[in-house]
Design a protein around this motif. Structure first.
Motif, PDB file in Angstrom:
ATOM      1  N   UNK A  10       0.844  -1.202   0.000  1.00 38.51           N
ATOM      2  CA  UNK A  10       0.000   0.000   0.000  1.00 38.51           C
ATOM      3  C   UNK A  10       0.884   1.258   0.000  1.00 38.51           C
ATOM      4  N   UNK A  11       1.684   1.444   1.072  1.00 39.46           N
ATOM      5  CA  UNK A  11       2.451   2.691   1.188  1.00 39.46           C
ATOM      6  C   UNK A  11       3.523   2.784   0.099  1.00 39.46           C
ATOM      7  N   UNK A  12       4.401   1.778   0.037  1.00 38.62           N
ATOM      8  CA  UNK A  12       5.479   1.835  -0.960  1.00 38.62           C
ATOM      9  C   UNK A  12       5.070   1.203  -2.279  1.00 38.62           C
ATOM     10  N   UNK A  13       3.852   0.726  -2.367  1.00 34.76           N
ATOM     11  CA  UNK A  13       3.347   0.165  -3.609  1.00 34.76           C
ATOM     12  C   UNK A  13       2.407   1.163  -4.263  1.00 34.76           C
TER      13      UNK A  13
ATOM     14  N   UNK B 144       2.743   5.055  -3.409  1.00 32.81           N
ATOM     15  CA  UNK B 144       3.993   5.620  -3.928  1.00 32.81           C
ATOM     16  C   UNK B 144       3.936   5.748  -5.451  1.00 32.81           C
ATOM     17  N   UNK B 145       3.515   4.675  -6.117  1.00 33.96           N
ATOM     18  CA  UNK B 145       3.529   4.668  -7.581  1.00 33.96           C
ATOM     19  C   UNK B 145       2.574   5.725  -8.143  1.00 33.96           C
ATOM     20  N   UNK B 146       1.344   5.728  -7.646  1.00 35.19           N
ATOM     21  CA  UNK B 146       0.369   6.676  -8.209  1.00 35.19           C
ATOM     22  C   UNK B 146       0.766   8.124  -7.866  1.00 35.19           C
ATOM     23  N   UNK B 147       1.210   8.339  -6.625  1.00 36.20           N
ATOM     24  CA  UNK B 147       1.607   9.694  -6.209  1.00 36.20           C
ATOM     25  C   UNK B 147       2.779  10.194  -7.031  1.00 36.20           C
TER      26      UNK B 147
ATOM     27  N   UNK C  30      -4.481  11.596  -7.325  1.00 34.61           N
ATOM     28  CA  UNK C  30      -3.043  11.875  -7.157  1.00 34.61           C
ATOM     29  C   UNK C  30      -2.769  12.502  -5.805  1.00 34.61           C
ATOM     30  N   UNK C  31      -3.569  13.517  -5.469  1.00 34.08           N
ATOM     31  CA  UNK C  31      -3.384  14.216  -4.195  1.00 34.08           C
ATOM     32  C   UNK C  31      -3.673  13.267  -3.022  1.00 34.08           C
ATOM     33  N   UNK C  32      -4.691  12.433  -3.192  1.00 39.35           N
ATOM     34  CA  UNK C  32      -5.013  11.444  -2.143  1.00 39.35           C
ATOM     35  C   UNK C  32      -3.782  10.580  -1.854  1.00 39.35           C
ATOM     36  N   UNK C  33      -3.151  10.044  -2.922  1.00 37.32           N
ATOM     37  CA  UNK C  33      -1.997   9.154  -2.726  1.00 37.32           C
ATOM     38  C   UNK C  33      -0.816   9.892  -2.095  1.00 37.32           C
ATOM     39  N   UNK C  34      -0.566  11.117  -2.556  1.00 36.98           N
ATOM     40  CA  UNK C  34       0.566  11.875  -2.002  1.00 36.98           C
ATOM     41  C   UNK C  34       0.369  12.123  -0.509  1.00 36.98           C
ATOM     42  N   UNK C  35      -0.848  12.516  -0.162  1.00 35.06           N
ATOM     43  CA  UNK C  35      -1.119  12.826   1.249  1.00 35.06           C
ATOM     44  C   UNK C  35      -1.056  11.566   2.103  1.00 35.06           C
ATOM     45  N   UNK C  36      -1.673  10.474   1.605  1.00 37.71           N
ATOM     46  CA  UNK C  36      -1.705   9.247   2.399  1.00 37.71           C
ATOM     47  C   UNK C  36      -0.290   8.733   2.629  1.00 37.71           C
TER      48      UNK C  36
END
Ligand code: ASP
Length: 437
Positions: free
Chosen positions: A39-42, A45-48, A205-211
């Motif tokens: 989740x975090x590094x998968x 990370x990829x989408x962000x 994109x913003x969701x992934x960066x923030x999470x």
């Protein structure tokens, strides 16, 4: 009928959910290998990271076409020089003001006086080697040796230099130049559409960066540093809401409340990407379409500001200087404070708006005034969050100066500025969406 959410509202929702999910992962799943790996590094990370790449992908072509249109729109080299000089001086003045105010507030509140220091030298060594770039180098490097290299590297000052020269030459070549200018205007219109397409993916994109950021950044890191953290935030707020509002009201007779409200998309992007450079497409769109500044001014002043103007960064550097001096019980004199102001301005001019650069430049400020560079290790832990906040202030400064310069040049449409709904994107219509409907 259901009311359509604006893209900004959707991005805000993405941001909120990301913040919440990230904090939950940090609190409850920090040691769960599956969540961390997949989740975090998968996914996150990829989408962000792909989304940040998509934003960066827009910057060089957008600035190029837009700047050509801007210069051709002004059509007069003398006016161009005047706009550039005004913007540059205002950028320097606001940065100087920001760092001076930050140091005064920090001296009054005195964060770090009773700080119990426990410094890890391991993290600090990377900051030891940095040296201040000489002013001569900063000036020489504005002129690109190879424009293709400048474009490939995304070196904003060099790109601006080359494109302005090229566009001036277009003005001087009569009909041929005019045809090229028409072409650039068309390319610019298409590029603006590409921006809109990328924005369609912004909520996710913003969701992934923030999470991802909040999954990695425990809020508990802030507790021992609350004094420093709090003073930086206080000064950022004072500058963003106080100084900028006053400047807008006095120098441009514009309503600061409308400005703050309309700047929201740029704030969100700056906050989640921590990069003024990556935010350029959004800042330009907001300033032109929502605040009514003509492309002839904004195309020049926004990319310039993203590179040479960093008020938020300068504020962090001012507070950090006072904080570290307090922690190490070193007395700084007036001369050293003035040096910090000069160095922060130089650092702001000489570096690009990318994540974390402010902290690296802080090493050079510390070197100059004789503070221990290893002190930076203390503030490293909380820097990511502050980076996000100060980047939002950096882009607010770019937009403020742009509005003031546009007012002086009579290139701001007050009707657009005063219309609360001007330029709001409610829905992005992709052709295939319409077909499916
Ligand atoms: N991240 C900041 C910006 O892009 C620079 C910094 O303070 O590190 O504007």
């Amino acid at each position: 009928m259901r009311k359509k959410l604006s893209v900004t509202s959707k991005i805000l929702i993405g941001m909120g959910i990301g913040l919440l999910l990230g904090s939950l992962i940090n609190a409850f799943a920090a040691n769960v290998a599956f969540i961390q790996d997949y989740v975090v590094n998968g996914f996150l990370y990829v989408v962000g990271a792909a989304f940040i790449n998509a934003l960066k992908m827009l910057v060089v072509p957008l600035v190029t076409f837009s700047l050509i249109c801007g210069v051709c729109g002004i059509g007069d080299v003398g006016i161009l020089g005047r706009v550039g000089l005004k913007a540059f001086l205002l950028y320097i003045a606001t940065t100087g003001l920001a760092v001076a105010m930050a140091m005064v507030v920090a001296i009054l509140i005195a964060p770090g006086k009773d700080f119990n220091r426990d410094i890890s030298t391991a993290t600090s060594t990377e900051f030891m080697v940095r040296q201040a770039p000489p002013v001569s180098d900063v000036l020489i490097n504005i002129v690109p040796r190879n424009p293709v290299h400048a474009f490939a590297e995304g070196n904003m000052l060099q790109i601006i230099f080359f494109v302005i020269m090229f566009a001036i030459a277009m003005l001087m070549t009569g009909e041929t130049g005019r045809q090229l200018a028409d072409g650039a205007a068309k390319l610019n219109a298409v590029m603006m559409k590409v921006v809109t397409l990328v924005m369609d993916f912004a909520p996710i994109g913003v969701f992934c960066l923030m999470a991802k950021t909040f999954a990695e950044q425990g809020i508990d890191l802030i507790v021992p540093m609350i004094g420093y953290f709090g003073v930086v935030i206080l000064c950022l707020l004072l500058h963003a809401l106080g100084t900028f509002s006053l400047l807008l009201a006095i120098l441009a007779r514009l309503n600061p409340l409308l400005f703050i409200r309309k700047m929201r998309p740029a704030h969100i992007f700056a906050f989640s990407t921590a990069s003024s450079n990556a935010t350029i497409p959004v800042t330009m769109q907001v300033v032109e379409q929502r605040l009514g500044v003509d492309n002839s001014t904004a195309a020049f002043t926004i990319p310039l500001g993203a590179t040479v103007n960093m008020d938020g960064t300068a504020i962090m550097q001012g507070v950090a200087t006072v904080f570290i001096a307090n922690v190490y019980q070193i007395d700084l004199g007036l001369g050293q404070y003035l040096t910090v102001i000069g160095m922060s301005i130089l650092a702001s001019i000489g570096t690009a708006g990318v994540p974390g650069v402010g902290l690296i430049m802080l090493a050079m400020v510390f070197n100059q005034v004789g503070l221990p560079v290893e002190g930076i290790a203390l503030i490293l832990g909380v820097d990511r969050l502050l980076d996000m906040l100060r980047t939002a202030v950096n882009v607010t400064g770019d937009a403020t100066v742009t509005c003031i310069v546009a007012h002086g040049e009579n290139s701001i449409d007050r009707q657009i500025y005063n219309d609360p709904n001007a330029g709001v994107i409610t829905e992005i219509e992709l052709p295939h969406k319409k077909e499916r409907a």
